[in-house]
Design a protein around this motif. Structure first.
Motif, PDB file in Angstrom:
ATOM      1  N   ALA A 271      26.019  63.211  35.384  1.00 16.43           N
ATOM      2  CA  ALA A 271      26.333  64.496  34.763  1.00 16.43           C
ATOM      3  C   ALA A 271      25.081  65.348  34.582  1.00 16.43           C
ATOM      4  N   VAL A 272      23.997  64.743  34.114  1.00 19.05           N
ATOM      5  CA  VAL A 272      22.756  65.492  33.926  1.00 19.05           C
ATOM      6  C   VAL A 272      22.219  65.983  35.264  1.00 19.05           C
ATOM      7  N   VAL A 273      22.317  65.154  36.293  1.00 19.08           N
ATOM      8  CA  VAL A 273      21.843  65.572  37.623  1.00 19.08           C
ATOM      9  C   VAL A 273      22.671  66.739  38.144  1.00 19.08           C
ATOM     10  N   LEU A 274      23.993  66.696  37.952  1.00 15.80           N
ATOM     11  CA  LEU A 274      24.845  67.802  38.404  1.00 15.80           C
ATOM     12  C   LEU A 274      24.488  69.106  37.682  1.00 15.80           C
ATOM     13  N   ARG A 275      24.185  69.023  36.391  1.00 16.58           N
ATOM     14  CA  ARG A 275      23.765  70.232  35.668  1.00 16.58           C
ATOM     15  C   ARG A 275      22.435  70.746  36.212  1.00 16.58           C
ATOM     16  N   TYR A 276      21.528  69.838  36.446  1.00 13.66           N
ATOM     17  CA  TYR A 276      20.219  70.183  37.017  1.00 13.66           C
ATOM     18  C   TYR A 276      20.389  70.863  38.369  1.00 13.66           C
ATOM     19  N   MET A 277      21.292  70.349  39.189  1.00 16.65           N
ATOM     20  CA  MET A 277      21.542  70.930  40.498  1.00 16.65           C
ATOM     21  C   MET A 277      22.059  72.359  40.377  1.00 16.65           C
ATOM     22  N   GLY A 278      22.885  72.615  39.358  1.00 19.12           N
ATOM     23  CA  GLY A 278      23.414  73.960  39.166  1.00 19.12           C
ATOM     24  C   GLY A 278      24.917  74.049  39.054  1.00 19.12           C
ATOM     25  N   VAL A 279      25.627  72.912  38.945  1.00 18.68           N
ATOM     26  CA  VAL A 279      27.070  72.959  38.740  1.00 18.68           C
ATOM     27  C   VAL A 279      27.345  73.633  37.392  1.00 18.68           C
ATOM     28  N   LYS A 280      28.246  74.572  37.375  1.00 18.98           N
ATOM     29  CA  LYS A 280      28.459  75.442  36.212  1.00 18.98           C
ATOM     30  C   LYS A 280      28.894  74.695  34.970  1.00 18.98           C
ATOM     31  N   ASP A 281      29.823  73.769  35.115  1.00 21.46           N
ATOM     32  CA  ASP A 281      30.485  73.173  33.954  1.00 21.46           C
ATOM     33  C   ASP A 281      30.658  71.683  34.201  1.00 21.46           C
ATOM     34  N   VAL A 282      29.895  70.859  33.477  1.00 23.27           N
ATOM     35  CA  VAL A 282      29.923  69.415  33.689  1.00 23.27           C
ATOM     36  C   VAL A 282      30.218  68.738  32.350  1.00 23.27           C
ATOM     37  N   ARG A 283      31.241  67.899  32.317  1.00 24.50           N
ATOM     38  CA  ARG A 283      31.633  67.167  31.118  1.00 24.50           C
ATOM     39  C   ARG A 283      31.623  65.665  31.412  1.00 24.50           C
ATOM     40  N   VAL A 284      31.677  64.857  30.345  1.00 24.55           N
ATOM     41  CA  VAL A 284      31.781  63.401  30.472  1.00 24.55           C
ATOM     42  C   VAL A 284      32.947  62.927  29.610  1.00 24.55           C
ATOM     43  N   LEU A 285      33.721  61.993  30.128  1.00 23.14           N
ATOM     44  CA  LEU A 285      34.794  61.379  29.348  1.00 23.14           C
ATOM     45  C   LEU A 285      34.186  60.547  28.223  1.00 23.14           C
ATOM     46  N   ASN A 286      34.437  60.945  26.978  1.00 23.49           N
ATOM     47  CA  ASN A 286      33.869  60.254  25.822  1.00 23.49           C
ATOM     48  C   ASN A 286      34.496  58.860  25.675  1.00 23.49           C
ATOM     49  N   GLY A 287      33.669  57.840  25.797  1.00 27.25           N
ATOM     50  CA  GLY A 287      34.172  56.475  25.697  1.00 27.25           C
ATOM     51  C   GLY A 287      34.471  55.819  27.020  1.00 27.25           C
ATOM     52  N   GLY A 288      34.388  56.564  28.110  1.00 27.03           N
ATOM     53  CA  GLY A 288      34.570  55.976  29.421  1.00 27.03           C
ATOM     54  C   GLY A 288      35.984  55.495  29.695  1.00 27.03           C
ATOM     55  N   LEU A 289      36.105  54.628  30.677  1.00 20.04           N
ATOM     56  CA  LEU A 289      37.418  54.169  31.129  1.00 20.04           C
ATOM     57  C   LEU A 289      38.169  53.424  30.026  1.00 20.04           C
ATOM     58  N   ASP A 290      37.434  52.766  29.126  1.00 18.01           N
ATOM     59  CA  ASP A 290      38.105  52.065  28.032  1.00 18.01           C
ATOM     60  C   ASP A 290      38.887  53.033  27.154  1.00 18.01           C
ATOM     61  N   ALA A 291      38.337  54.220  26.917  1.00 13.80           N
ATOM     62  CA  ALA A 291      39.033  55.219  26.096  1.00 13.80           C
ATOM     63  C   ALA A 291      40.309  55.675  26.793  1.00 13.80           C
ATOM     64  N   TRP A 292      40.261  55.806  28.103  1.00 18.03           N
ATOM     65  CA  TRP A 292      41.435  56.198  28.878  1.00 18.03           C
ATOM     66  C   TRP A 292      42.534  55.141  28.761  1.00 18.03           C
ATOM     67  N   LYS A 293      42.165  53.884  28.935  1.00 22.73           N
ATOM     68  CA  LYS A 293      43.141  52.797  28.851  1.00 22.73           C
ATOM     69  C   LYS A 293      43.688  52.656  27.434  1.00 22.73           C
ATOM     70  N   ALA A 294      42.801  52.766  26.439  1.00 24.13           N
ATOM     71  CA  ALA A 294      43.230  52.606  25.055  1.00 24.13           C
ATOM     72  C   ALA A 294      44.202  53.691  24.631  1.00 24.13           C
ATOM     73  N   ALA A 295      44.100  54.863  25.255  1.00 23.34           N
ATOM     74  CA  ALA A 295      45.024  55.951  24.953  1.00 23.34           C
ATOM     75  C   ALA A 295      46.380  55.740  25.611  1.00 23.34           C
ATOM     76  N   GLY A 296      46.513  54.695  26.411  1.00 20.05           N
ATOM     77  CA  GLY A 296      47.796  54.366  27.013  1.00 20.05           C
ATOM     78  C   GLY A 296      48.020  54.923  28.394  1.00 20.05           C
ATOM     79  N   TYR A 297      46.982  55.435  29.024  1.00 19.83           N
ATOM     80  CA  TYR A 297      47.126  56.025  30.353  1.00 19.83           C
ATOM     81  C   TYR A 297      46.843  55.008  31.444  1.00 19.83           C
ATOM     82  N   GLU A 298      47.485  55.201  32.589  1.00 22.90           N
ATOM     83  CA  GLU A 298      47.352  54.275  33.707  1.00 22.90           C
ATOM     84  C   GLU A 298      46.125  54.609  34.556  1.00 22.90           C
ATOM     85  N   VAL A 299      45.582  53.586  35.205  1.00 21.69           N
ATOM     86  CA  VAL A 299      44.526  53.787  36.197  1.00 21.69           C
ATOM     87  C   VAL A 299      45.135  53.609  37.577  1.00 21.69           C
TER      88      VAL A 299
END
Length: 462
Positions: A271-299
């Motif tokens: 994410a930091v490298v993409l911002r450095y490169m110049g991508v306008k809007d870069v976010r990160v999923l807070n908590g990573g894949l575990d947060a996605w699974k814990a919220a009940g969503y499928e991979v």
């Protein structure tokens, strides 16, 4: 930080003594919720009124506790609240931390209560937005002998714009799972209203047969971190290498990119490298894949391929100020207002350990200040994360730095061994609104690969 990363990350989870716990299962809920008067008729715990809560905020005998997801505490308007953020003066203790299955769970919970000043002699106000989280924490505390417990539904507070709520200045940089799911459903949730060309990517070291093949967020394509920090030194890629990376992976300056990972560090590094490169809007999923699974969503395990482009849209790097080079570090260290923050373990900082299996040099850069990292090795960031790998409370992070006499108003460059840990810490600093911050990307390894650079060992004397 490469092959050893996947092995040791599990070992550090039980070592956190000052972190908070699991926040994962509650998802965004737009349904109407009961008022505080309605809660009072259905709860065994006394409900505090908004007027009394206002008075309690001025009373040292009270502690106000946000029991929702950490994302809501940070600023996201989840569970249908009219305003995001937390009540000014509140601490966080999520109901979902009670659900984690981890060794030494109770001692970690006890430490979290102590760190946040949630003591049995206090009057404790627990609030949520769903009439569930506060009562879950209340039940837990009452079973431990806490008696003076009140609950509150924060919707009433949020609906009154005259009452103070706090959100982190750039809370949008780390995204909850429910918001990512809304994006996948074609919605335009808060802070994404103007987003275009939204891409979801999975960052990890190695090819697709590593963590990506085991399951990732739907539509995400894989990024091997070697592409932005080529071996054998794993230093930041050149402008030419990063341009080739952008074109082959379909990135342009106008994109919105959400970076995910099974673990957090590679996501923040990319994410930091993409911002450095110049991508306008870069976010990160807070908590990573575990947060996605814990919220009940499928991979999914489908391999998704990026669509190459012919033009990034601007010369790379478009945001060079995000990265501080080795030569700039040397120059800046002569300026007393500059601080080089060393986000490695204490043993690395004082020269007991190099932190890496592939690099032997031990010590620190003279003039750097210890900025905390983890308790075990170069794969740990215990002091900056909750146990679910989400960002820790801002006040607790800032307290760590203030204890080391780090001036948060001065220019700060964060460093570690090669940029992974420090990239995550830099992002948290930016979430909190700290300006004039950057990443010394080459880190300790880059410093020691150049002959003649001075090294200090032992405990600092200042």
């Amino acid at each position: 930080m490469k092959k050893s990363f996947k092995i040791s990350i599990f070992a550090i989870l039980t070592l956190v003594l000052s972190s908070v716990l699991f926040a994962g299962c509650t998802t965004q809920n737009e349904e109407s919720q009961p008022s505080n008067s309605e809660i009072e008729t259905s709860s065994n715990f006394e409900v505090i009124s908004t007027e009394d809560l206002k008075a309690a905020l001025e009373d040292d005998s009270y502690v106000i506790v946000d029991t929702r997801l950490n994302d809501a505490f940070n600023g996201w308007a989840l569970d249908g609240v009219s305003r995001g953020g937390h009540i000014k003066g509140a601490v966080d203790f999520s109901a979902n931390w009670l659900n984690v299955d981890v060794e030494n769970k109770e001692s970690i919970l006890e430490e979290a209560l102590k760190t946040k000043g949630i003591a049995s002699e206090k009057n404790i106000v627990l609030y949520d937005a769903n009439d569930e989280d506060a009562k879950a924490v209340a039940k837990y505390l009452s079973e431990k002998g806490y008696e003076n417990i009140l609950i509150y539904n924060v919707r009433e507070w949020a609906d009154d714009s005259s009452l103070p709520m706090v959100k982190y200045e750039n809370y949008h940089l780390i995204v909850p799972a429910s918001i990512v799911n809304d994006v996948l459903d074609g919605k335009k949730p808060e802070t994404f209203e103007s987003a275009s060309n939204i891409k979801i990517v999975e960052a990890s070291w190695g090819e697709e047969d590593s963590s990506y093949a085991n399951g990732h967020i739907p539509t995400a394509f894989h990024i091997n971190t070697d592409l932005v920090e080529p071996p054998p030194t794993w230093m930041l890629g050149s402008s030419e290498e990063l341009t080739e990376f952008a074109l082959t992976h379909g990135f342009t300056k106008d994109d919105t990119v959400i970076v995910t990972s099974e673990y957090q560090m590679p996501a923040y590094r990319v994410a930091v490298v993409l911002r450095y490169m110049g991508v306008k809007d870069v976010r990160v999923l807070n908590g990573g894949l575990d947060a996605w699974k814990a919220a009940g969503y499928e991979v999914e395990t489908t391999s998704n391929a990026p669509v190459p482009v012919e033009d990034f849209g601007i010369a790379i790097p478009a945001n060079p100020q995000i990265i501080t080079t080795l030569d700039q570090v040397k120059q800046n260290l002569e300026n007393p207002s500059f601080t080089l923050v060393d986000n490695r373990t204490w043993d690395e900082h004082i020269g007991v350990s190099s932190g890496y299996s592939y690099h032997d040099a031990k010590g620190r850069i003279p003039g750097s200040k210890f900025g905390h990292a983890g308790l075990s090795d170069s794969n740990s960031l215990d002091f900056f994360r909750n146990i679910d790998n989400t960002m820790r409370n801002q006040n607790e992070i800032m307290s760590l730095w203030k204890e080391q006499n780090i001036d948060l108003d001065s220019p700060l460059a964060f460093m570690c061994g090669s940029g992974w840990r420090a990239a995550e810490v830099l992002t948290y600093a930016q979430v909190m609104g700290l300006e004039n911050t950057s990443l010394y990307s080459d880190g300790w390894i880059g410093w020691t690969l150049e002959e003649g650079n001075p090294i200090e060992t032992g405990e600092p004397t200042n």
